[in-house]
Design an enzyme around this catalytic site. Structure first.
Site, PDB file in Angstrom:
ATOM      1  N   LYS A  20      33.496  48.585  34.360  1.00 55.25           N
ATOM      2  CA  LYS A  20      34.862  48.970  34.743  1.00 55.25           C
ATOM      3  C   LYS A  20      35.291  50.281  34.079  1.00 55.25           C
ATOM      4  CE  LYS A  20      36.205  44.679  36.750  1.00 55.25           C
ATOM      5  NZ  LYS A  20      36.829  43.374  36.657  1.00 55.25           N
ATOM      6  N   ARG A  62      30.792  38.005  33.616  1.00 56.00           N
ATOM      7  CA  ARG A  62      30.477  38.479  34.978  1.00 56.00           C
ATOM      8  C   ARG A  62      29.904  39.889  34.840  1.00 56.00           C
ATOM      9  NH1 ARG A  62      32.860  41.242  39.153  1.00 56.00           N
ATOM     10  NH2 ARG A  62      32.585  40.369  41.232  1.00 56.00           N
TER      11      ARG A  62
HETATM   12  N1  HH2 Z   1      36.208  41.797  39.060  1.00 58.56           N
HETATM   13  C1  HH2 Z   1      35.922  42.238  40.294  1.00 58.56           C
HETATM   14  C2  HH2 Z   1      35.762  41.335  41.347  1.00 58.56           C
HETATM   15  N2  HH2 Z   1      35.872  40.013  41.155  1.00 58.56           N
HETATM   16  N3  HH2 Z   1      36.252  38.196  39.702  1.00 58.56           N
HETATM   17  C3  HH2 Z   1      36.546  37.732  38.483  1.00 58.56           C
HETATM   18  N4  HH2 Z   1      36.656  36.405  38.266  1.00 58.56           N
HETATM   19  N5  HH2 Z   1      36.735  38.578  37.417  1.00 58.56           N
HETATM   20  C4  HH2 Z   1      36.642  39.926  37.549  1.00 58.56           C
HETATM   21  O1  HH2 Z   1      36.856  40.648  36.552  1.00 58.56           O
HETATM   22  C5  HH2 Z   1      36.332  40.450  38.838  1.00 58.56           C
HETATM   23  C6  HH2 Z   1      36.152  39.535  39.915  1.00 58.56           C
HETATM   24  C7  HH2 Z   1      35.766  43.693  40.523  1.00 58.56           C
HETATM   25  O2  HH2 Z   1      34.480  44.121  40.214  1.00 58.56           O
HETATM   26  P1  HH2 Z   1      33.323  44.367  41.294  1.00 58.56           P
HETATM   27  O3  HH2 Z   1      33.021  43.102  42.037  1.00 58.56           O
HETATM   28  O4  HH2 Z   1      32.175  44.972  40.613  1.00 58.56           O
HETATM   29  O5  HH2 Z   1      33.924  45.455  42.266  1.00 58.56           O
HETATM   30  P2  HH2 Z   1      34.652  45.394  43.689  1.00 58.56           P
HETATM   31  O6  HH2 Z   1      35.857  44.515  43.602  1.00 58.56           O
HETATM   32  O7  HH2 Z   1      35.017  46.834  43.961  1.00 58.56           O
HETATM   33  O8  HH2 Z   1      33.670  44.835  44.673  1.00 58.56           O
END
Ligand code: HH2
Length: 259
Positions: free
Chosen positions: A202, A238
């Site tokens: 992030k 995660r």
């Molecule tokens: N962060 C993202 C998505 N889902 N779920 C939980 N429980 N906690 C988190 O911190 C979280 C999440 C965002 O990260 P990422 O999936 O890498 O990116 P994007 O939302 O752009 O697909």
């Protein structure tokens, strides 16, 4: 928890796993590297994103879930219809970044399936959440929110022992808010449910390292904050770079468990 984004636009790995074969290969590799579960998601929640229609989310995610039947899978969705299909295909956990506020039917779907659910804190919505996040005391406010969403889930028929809680790193939070949530994580752990931390890649990681315009953080920075969170009681990390995290966390555990 390994992250498998089946999206063209995720901030961290957008487009990398857009084709189902690439996504399932990546998921199986993460399980092989030591992930306990893979979190499959087809809707980016990065700052500024505006959502994906139901049919497109299903079109992206179903082939990946079909190829992962028999593996431990979490579905990253706020939509009841996507969760229902994923649970039919064997998903064990519904990871809802809206904490059951996005779709009024989702709580019932989770309760009926008897599945696990992760409830995450978010201030605002992805389109606007990073505009001006404000709190008097971020940790107390996130804690109160998570307690009330836990109570909501239990009232909807979800078993308390099936609920994990997540402060939502980067979801309507400044760099300072995100780091305060990790420093004071024991206050969230005290709620009594497993805490999930998703700090991997992030932007706050890049920003704390001196780039005020960073939109991502490095794997090394992700591992560093994951170990800090683990030492403060985080139960599920995660992460995108699974091997690095598993090795670091196993070493950190060996330190905690040393005589
Ligand atoms: N962060 C993202 C998505 N889902 N779920 C939980 N429980 N906690 C988190 O911190 C979280 C999440 C965002 O990260 P990422 O999936 O890498 O990116 P994007 O939302 O752009 O697909």
């Amino acid at each position: 928890m390994g992250v498998v984004n089946v999206t063209p636009d995720s901030f961290s790995d957008g487009g990398v796993h857009l084709y189902p074969e690439a996504a399932s290969t990546a998921a199986l590799a993460m399980l092989d590297e030591g992930a306990a579960i893979v979190d499959v998601g087809a809707e980016s929640t990065r700052p500024g994103s505006g959502g994906v229609p139901l049919d497109e989310e299903l079109r992206r995610v179903v082939p990946v879930l079909e190829s992962l039947v028999g593996s431990p899978v979490s579905i990253d969705t706020a939509k009841a219809d996507v969760a229902r299909r994923a649970l039919e295909l064997g998903a064990e956990l519904v990871n809802d970044v809206t904490a059951l506020r996005g779709d009024p039917e989702l709580a019932g779907v989770v309760a009926a399936a008897g599945s696990y659910v992760c409830l995450m804190h978010m201030q605002g919505e992805p389109r606007t959440m990073q505009a001006a996040p404000r709190y008097d005391d971020v940790v107390s406010e996130v804690k109160a929110f998570l307690e009330s969403r836990l109570a909501f889930a239990v009232a909807a028929g979800i078993l308390e022992k099936h609920v994990s809680l997540d402060p939502g790193i980067g979801f309507g939070k400044s760099v300072a808010h995100n780091f305060a949530l990790v420093r004071r994580l024991p206050e969230l752990v005290a709620i009594g449910r497993p805490v999930v931390i998703g700090f991997s890649r992030k932007s706050s990681l890049g920003r704390i390292l001196g780039d005020p315009t960073a939109s991502v953080g490095s794997a090394a920075a992700s591992v560093g904050v994951a170990v800090s969170a683990y030492e403060r009681g985080a139960w599920i990390i995660r992460a995108h770079d699974v091997r690095d995290h598993v090795e670091a966390l196993r070493v950190a555990r060996a330190v905690l468990e040393a005589p």
